[in-house]
Write a protein that holds these residues in place. Structure first.
Motif, mmCIF file in Angstrom:
data_model
loop_
_atom_site.group_PDB
_atom_site.id
_atom_site.type_symbol
_atom_site.label_atom_id
_atom_site.label_comp_id
_atom_site.label_asym_id
_atom_site.label_seq_id
_atom_site.Cartn_x
_atom_site.Cartn_y
_atom_site.Cartn_z
ATOM 1 N N VAL A 97 1.008 -1.349 0.533
ATOM 2 C CA VAL A 97 0.067 -0.355 -0.333
ATOM 3 C C VAL A 97 0.827 1.272 0.362
ATOM 4 C CG1 VAL A 97 -2.355 1.051 1.399
ATOM 5 C CG2 VAL A 97 -1.658 -1.667 1.079
ATOM 6 N N TRP A 98 1.984 1.034 -0.736
ATOM 7 C CA TRP A 98 2.550 2.496 -1.091
ATOM 8 C C TRP A 98 2.320 3.014 -2.417
ATOM 9 C CZ3 TRP A 98 8.228 -0.484 -0.730
ATOM 10 C CH2 TRP A 98 8.497 -0.987 0.825
ATOM 11 N N SER A 99 0.532 2.243 -3.231
ATOM 12 C CA SER A 99 0.971 3.057 -4.316
ATOM 13 C C SER A 99 -0.600 2.522 -4.482
ATOM 14 C CB SER A 99 2.088 2.823 -5.566
ATOM 15 O OG SER A 99 1.781 1.644 -5.666
ATOM 16 N N PRO A 100 -0.899 2.968 -4.858
ATOM 17 C CA PRO A 100 -2.578 3.008 -5.375
ATOM 18 C C PRO A 100 -3.115 2.050 -6.355
ATOM 19 C CG PRO A 100 -2.788 5.499 -6.008
ATOM 20 C CD PRO A 100 -1.216 4.453 -5.437
ATOM 21 N N CYS A 101 -3.985 1.189 -6.413
ATOM 22 C CA CYS A 101 -4.087 0.576 -7.369
ATOM 23 C C CYS A 101 -4.906 1.007 -8.792
ATOM 24 C CB CYS A 101 -5.969 -0.319 -6.559
ATOM 25 S SG CYS A 101 -6.672 -1.395 -8.077
ATOM 26 N N THR A 102 -3.695 0.186 -9.732
ATOM 27 C CA THR A 102 -3.963 0.491 -11.339
ATOM 28 C C THR A 102 -5.337 0.077 -11.952
ATOM 29 O OG1 THR A 102 -1.898 -0.389 -12.309
ATOM 30 C CG2 THR A 102 -2.090 2.223 -11.141
ATOM 31 N N GLY A 107 -5.715 0.399 -29.509
ATOM 32 C CA GLY A 107 -4.305 0.986 -30.326
ATOM 33 C C GLY A 107 -3.442 1.763 -28.657
ATOM 34 N N THR A 108 -4.040 2.780 -28.240
ATOM 35 C CA THR A 108 -3.482 3.550 -26.847
ATOM 36 C C THR A 108 -4.414 2.676 -25.876
ATOM 37 O OG1 THR A 108 -2.649 5.349 -28.378
ATOM 38 C CG2 THR A 108 -3.306 5.503 -25.771
ATOM 39 N N THR A 109 -3.067 2.172 -24.588
ATOM 40 C CA THR A 109 -4.285 1.560 -23.399
ATOM 41 C C THR A 109 -4.292 3.093 -22.762
ATOM 42 O OG1 THR A 109 -3.480 -0.353 -24.013
ATOM 43 C CG2 THR A 109 -4.318 -0.048 -21.744
ATOM 44 N N LEU A 110 -5.355 3.080 -21.944
ATOM 45 C CA LEU A 110 -5.600 3.810 -20.815
ATOM 46 C C LEU A 110 -5.373 2.994 -19.281
ATOM 47 C CD1 LEU A 110 -7.009 6.113 -19.476
ATOM 48 C CD2 LEU A 110 -9.203 5.056 -19.792
ATOM 49 N N VAL A 111 -4.589 3.736 -18.881
ATOM 50 C CA VAL A 111 -4.389 3.427 -17.234
ATOM 51 C C VAL A 111 -4.359 4.001 -16.588
ATOM 52 C CG1 VAL A 111 -2.334 2.484 -16.277
ATOM 53 C CG2 VAL A 111 -1.781 2.445 -18.547
ATOM 54 N N VAL A 112 -5.265 3.830 -15.942
ATOM 55 C CA VAL A 112 -6.190 4.500 -14.237
ATOM 56 C C VAL A 112 -5.482 3.886 -13.108
ATOM 57 C CG1 VAL A 112 -8.239 4.843 -13.819
ATOM 58 C CG2 VAL A 112 -8.290 4.452 -16.314
ATOM 59 N N ALA A 134 -9.980 -2.289 1.112
ATOM 60 C CA ALA A 134 -10.442 -1.934 -0.170
ATOM 61 C C ALA A 134 -11.552 -2.270 -1.007
ATOM 62 C CB ALA A 134 -9.028 -2.162 -0.717
ATOM 63 N N GLY A 135 -12.029 -1.180 -1.441
ATOM 64 C CA GLY A 135 -13.449 -1.894 -1.990
ATOM 65 C C GLY A 135 -12.759 -2.225 -3.750
ATOM 66 N N PRO A 136 -14.217 -3.571 -3.869
ATOM 67 C CA PRO A 136 -13.900 -3.733 -5.762
ATOM 68 C C PRO A 136 -13.552 -2.298 -6.131
ATOM 69 C CG PRO A 136 -16.092 -4.173 -4.915
ATOM 70 C CD PRO A 136 -15.203 -3.819 -3.872
ATOM 71 N N VAL A 137 -12.994 -3.050 -7.545
ATOM 72 C CA VAL A 137 -13.012 -2.279 -8.866
ATOM 73 C C VAL A 137 -14.445 -2.460 -9.232
ATOM 74 C CG1 VAL A 137 -11.868 -0.804 -11.038
ATOM 75 C CG2 VAL A 137 -10.571 -1.485 -9.026
ATOM 76 N N LEU A 138 -15.114 -1.896 -9.586
ATOM 77 C CA LEU A 138 -16.466 -1.542 -10.033
ATOM 78 C C LEU A 138 -16.443 -1.022 -11.695
ATOM 79 C CD1 LEU A 138 -18.887 -0.132 -6.931
ATOM 80 C CD2 LEU A 138 -18.544 -2.290 -7.471
ATOM 81 N N PRO A 139 -17.501 -1.847 -12.368
ATOM 82 C CA PRO A 139 -17.393 -1.586 -13.915
ATOM 83 C C PRO A 139 -18.148 0.244 -13.934
ATOM 84 C CG PRO A 139 -19.062 -3.566 -13.343
ATOM 85 C CD PRO A 139 -18.069 -2.956 -11.905
ATOM 86 N N SER A 140 -19.081 0.450 -12.948
ATOM 87 C CA SER A 140 -19.158 2.040 -12.953
ATOM 88 C C SER A 140 -18.287 2.835 -12.890
ATOM 89 C CB SER A 140 -20.320 2.426 -12.126
ATOM 90 O OG SER A 140 -19.902 1.862 -10.571
ATOM 91 N N ALA A 141 -16.997 2.030 -11.886
ATOM 92 C CA ALA A 141 -15.976 3.539 -12.548
ATOM 93 C C ALA A 141 -15.021 2.869 -13.552
ATOM 94 C CB ALA A 141 -15.416 2.948 -10.977
ATOM 95 N N ARG A 190 -1.971 7.671 -19.425
ATOM 96 C CA ARG A 190 -2.209 7.829 -18.230
ATOM 97 C C ARG A 190 -3.285 8.592 -17.460
ATOM 98 N NH1 ARG A 190 0.670 4.227 -16.637
ATOM 99 N NH2 ARG A 190 2.539 3.902 -17.751
ATOM 100 N N LEU A 191 -4.150 7.849 -16.705
ATOM 101 C CA LEU A 191 -5.315 9.218 -16.089
ATOM 102 C C LEU A 191 -5.825 8.595 -14.052
ATOM 103 C CD1 LEU A 191 -8.023 10.884 -16.282
ATOM 104 C CD2 LEU A 191 -9.720 8.979 -16.319
ATOM 105 N N ASP A 192 -4.471 10.148 -13.651
ATOM 106 C CA ASP A 192 -4.724 9.997 -13.104
ATOM 107 C C ASP A 192 -6.028 10.327 -11.569
ATOM 108 O OD1 ASP A 192 -3.367 9.773 -10.249
ATOM 109 O OD2 ASP A 192 -1.920 10.823 -9.537
ATOM 110 N N ARG A 193 -6.704 9.264 -10.926
ATOM 111 C CA ARG A 193 -7.641 9.756 -9.699
ATOM 112 C C ARG A 193 -7.403 9.086 -8.228
ATOM 113 N NH1 ARG A 193 -12.562 7.856 -12.819
ATOM 114 N NH2 ARG A 193 -14.044 10.303 -13.333
ATOM 115 N N SER A 194 -6.611 9.551 -8.207
ATOM 116 C CA SER A 194 -5.180 9.132 -6.902
ATOM 117 C C SER A 194 -5.722 10.154 -6.274
ATOM 118 C CB SER A 194 -4.587 8.374 -7.111
ATOM 119 O OG SER A 194 -3.315 9.680 -7.709
ATOM 120 N N ALA A 195 -6.770 11.469 -5.937
ATOM 121 C CA ALA A 195 -6.729 11.988 -4.642
ATOM 122 C C ALA A 195 -6.978 11.368 -3.826
ATOM 123 C CB ALA A 195 -7.119 13.728 -5.595
#
Length: 109
Positions: free
Chosen positions: A33-38, A48-53, A68-75, A98-103
């Motif tokens: 848990v030094w870095s968040p889930c991607t 083509g281009t891969t999105l990494v969230v 930690a909750g699951p990564v939901l399809p809605s997310a 890259r899309l950073d939603r780690s706030a």
């Protein structure tokens, strides 16, 4: 970087089919848990281009027992929409978008 078909899931966002995948096992920093889930997303038919969230939560399989909750399809769908608004072109060839939603993520000490 193409996603393996095995282990990926399909999702339809605004009429377009994408595949997404979360690593089954966390990376070393995610496990501690030094870095968040991607997770990664790509166009299902013409990758083509891969999105990494980068999410704002620990990996569900972290080793220290941090809740930690699951990564939901809605997310995943919300992340795809946000990336499209930010300029992600899923069928164009190129390096990962890259899309950073780690706030708000708090790493363990």
């Amino acid at each position: 970087m193409a996603l393996a078909r095995k282990g990926s899931r399909q999702i339809v966002v605004e009429g377009t089919v994408y595949r997404w995948q979360l690593r089954r096992r966390p990376t070393y920093p995610q496990g501690l848990v030094w870095s968040p889930c991607t997770f990664a997303v790509e166009h299902a038919d013409r990758p083509g281009t891969t999105l990494v969230v980068t999410t704002g939560q620990p990996h569900p399989g972290n080793w220290i027992g941090r809740e930690a909750g699951p990564v939901l399809p809605s997310a995943v769908a919300a992340a795809v929409r946000a990336a499209l608004r930010a300029g992600w072109t899923p069928t164009a060839v190129g390096s990962a978008f890259r899309l950073d939603r780690s706030a708000g993520f708090t790493p363990s000490s």
